[in-house]
Design a protein around this motif. Sequence first.
Motif, PDB file in Angstrom:
ATOM      1  N   PRO A 101       0.819  -1.215   0.000  1.00  0.00           N
ATOM      2  CA  PRO A 101       0.000   0.000   0.000  1.00  0.00           C
ATOM      3  C   PRO A 101       0.850   1.261   0.000  1.00  0.00           C
ATOM      4  CG  PRO A 101       0.053  -0.966   2.190  1.00  0.00           C
ATOM      5  CD  PRO A 101       0.803  -1.906   1.296  1.00  0.00           C
ATOM      6  N   VAL A 102       0.425   2.256  -0.783  1.00  0.00           N
ATOM      7  CA  VAL A 102       1.132   3.533  -0.874  1.00  0.00           C
ATOM      8  C   VAL A 102       0.147   4.658  -0.545  1.00  0.00           C
ATOM      9  CG1 VAL A 102       2.449   5.097  -2.338  1.00  0.00           C
ATOM     10  CG2 VAL A 102       2.667   2.619  -2.654  1.00  0.00           C
ATOM     11  N   LEU A 103       0.523   5.529   0.398  1.00  0.00           N
ATOM     12  CA  LEU A 103      -0.296   6.681   0.765  1.00  0.00           C
ATOM     13  C   LEU A 103       0.435   7.959   0.378  1.00  0.00           C
ATOM     14  CD1 LEU A 103      -1.467   5.711   4.385  1.00  0.00           C
ATOM     15  CD2 LEU A 103      -2.719   5.404   2.237  1.00  0.00           C
ATOM     16  N   THR A 104      -0.273   8.876  -0.281  1.00  0.00           N
ATOM     17  CA  THR A 104       0.301  10.164  -0.669  1.00  0.00           C
ATOM     18  C   THR A 104      -0.655  11.260  -0.238  1.00  0.00           C
ATOM     19  OG1 THR A 104       1.390   9.175  -2.593  1.00  0.00           O
ATOM     20  CG2 THR A 104       1.157  11.572  -2.565  1.00  0.00           C
ATOM     21  N   MET A 105      -0.234  12.068   0.727  1.00  0.00           N
ATOM     22  CA  MET A 105      -1.079  13.156   1.223  1.00  0.00           C
ATOM     23  C   MET A 105      -0.513  14.497   0.784  1.00  0.00           C
ATOM     24  SD  MET A 105      -2.294  14.207   5.117  1.00  0.00           S
ATOM     25  CE  MET A 105      -3.946  13.477   5.042  1.00  0.00           C
ATOM     26  N   THR A 106      -1.420  15.374   0.318  1.00  0.00           N
ATOM     27  CA  THR A 106      -1.067  16.752  -0.004  1.00  0.00           C
ATOM     28  C   THR A 106      -1.869  17.675   0.890  1.00  0.00           C
ATOM     29  OG1 THR A 106      -0.532  16.249  -2.315  1.00  0.00           O
ATOM     30  CG2 THR A 106      -1.057  18.536  -1.780  1.00  0.00           C
ATOM     31  N   ALA A 107      -1.175  18.537   1.617  1.00  0.00           N
ATOM     32  CA  ALA A 107      -1.823  19.523   2.481  1.00  0.00           C
ATOM     33  C   ALA A 107      -1.261  20.882   2.113  1.00  0.00           C
ATOM     34  CB  ALA A 107      -1.562  19.212   3.954  1.00  0.00           C
ATOM     35  N   GLY A 108      -2.096  21.701   1.498  1.00  0.00           N
ATOM     36  CA  GLY A 108      -1.613  22.993   1.056  1.00  0.00           C
ATOM     37  C   GLY A 108      -0.500  22.835   0.047  1.00  0.00           C
ATOM     38  N   SER A 109       0.679  23.362   0.352  1.00  0.00           N
ATOM     39  CA  SER A 109       1.796  23.361  -0.593  1.00  0.00           C
ATOM     40  C   SER A 109       2.732  22.169  -0.423  1.00  0.00           C
ATOM     41  CB  SER A 109       2.616  24.647  -0.411  1.00  0.00           C
ATOM     42  OG  SER A 109       3.165  24.704   0.896  1.00  0.00           O
ATOM     43  N   GLN A 110       2.453  21.281   0.529  1.00  0.00           N
ATOM     44  CA  GLN A 110       3.373  20.192   0.813  1.00  0.00           C
ATOM     45  C   GLN A 110       2.748  18.830   0.493  1.00  0.00           C
ATOM     46  OE1 GLN A 110       6.474  20.529   1.697  1.00  0.00           O
ATOM     47  NE2 GLN A 110       6.578  22.662   2.342  1.00  0.00           N
ATOM     48  N   THR A 111       3.565  17.918  -0.033  1.00  0.00           N
ATOM     49  CA  THR A 111       3.126  16.560  -0.343  1.00  0.00           C
ATOM     50  C   THR A 111       4.059  15.567   0.319  1.00  0.00           C
ATOM     51  OG1 THR A 111       2.156  17.181  -2.467  1.00  0.00           O
ATOM     52  CG2 THR A 111       2.729  14.875  -2.171  1.00  0.00           C
TER      53      THR A 111
END
Length: 261
Positions: free
Chosen positions: A186-196
């Motif tokens: 499993p791969v999780l990729t979170m983007t919050a505002g300007s950061q990933t």
Amino acid sequence: MKILLPICAGLLFGASALHADSVPLDFETANQFTNSFRVLSAGGATLTQTSNGGANDYMQSANGSGSSYVYDANGASAGISSFTVSQSTSLTISADVSFTVSNNSFGIYIINAADESQGYLAIFNVNFSSTSDQIRFSNNAVPTTAGAGSPLNNGSFANNADTGIGLLGAFNNISLTYSINGSNAPVLTMTAGSQTSSITLSGTAFTDVEVGFRMSSTASGIVGMDNLNIATSAVPEPSTYAALAGIAVLGLATLRRRGNR
């Protein structure tokens, strides 16, 4: 000459934009929260849908920590709503989120549809250390109790960096993509505002999943969520990317030759 480039662009971008399922929720319809979610653990928080009217309604968790709930088109009735994820299909959850005080958090669960006590978690803390933010992941979260499990390292994102997400109730977008790589991890990729931030978790990935949320607010805090969208997308094979790139290069070369003439 004017037709070739749009065709190539459509081939390049259209292949990665295919959606098998899409669930948009704007919380402007009365009882949309109660009709579309099941509460797993209130955790002392007050979970409500606002009634501001004028396209300003949203879901909120106030005055308590550790609330969790799961998307379910049946609401509190029997049955679940799940999504199929594979090496060729990913799942993306996007929402506009607001915070009123520091160190409140918004998390997204990827839940094993066969056992709702098992889940992965991507969690965002606003102003974790007074002025900075934090993204963390967990592969042993417990959605039924709003448990965060044992947070792992934060992937490629540097803890306590600025994401541009502020306080005072301003809404900013946070998204999570759940995918399965070629090793079935499993791969999780979170983007919050300007950061990933992206991380590959250990263990075999869940393929039949539910989408849940974890909100944590202090006694005086409110965490809000609006404009939620849950969608599955086809993941093109590497050979598809190569073929599309070749078509684009061929098209550009043809245009250059015509321009030289």
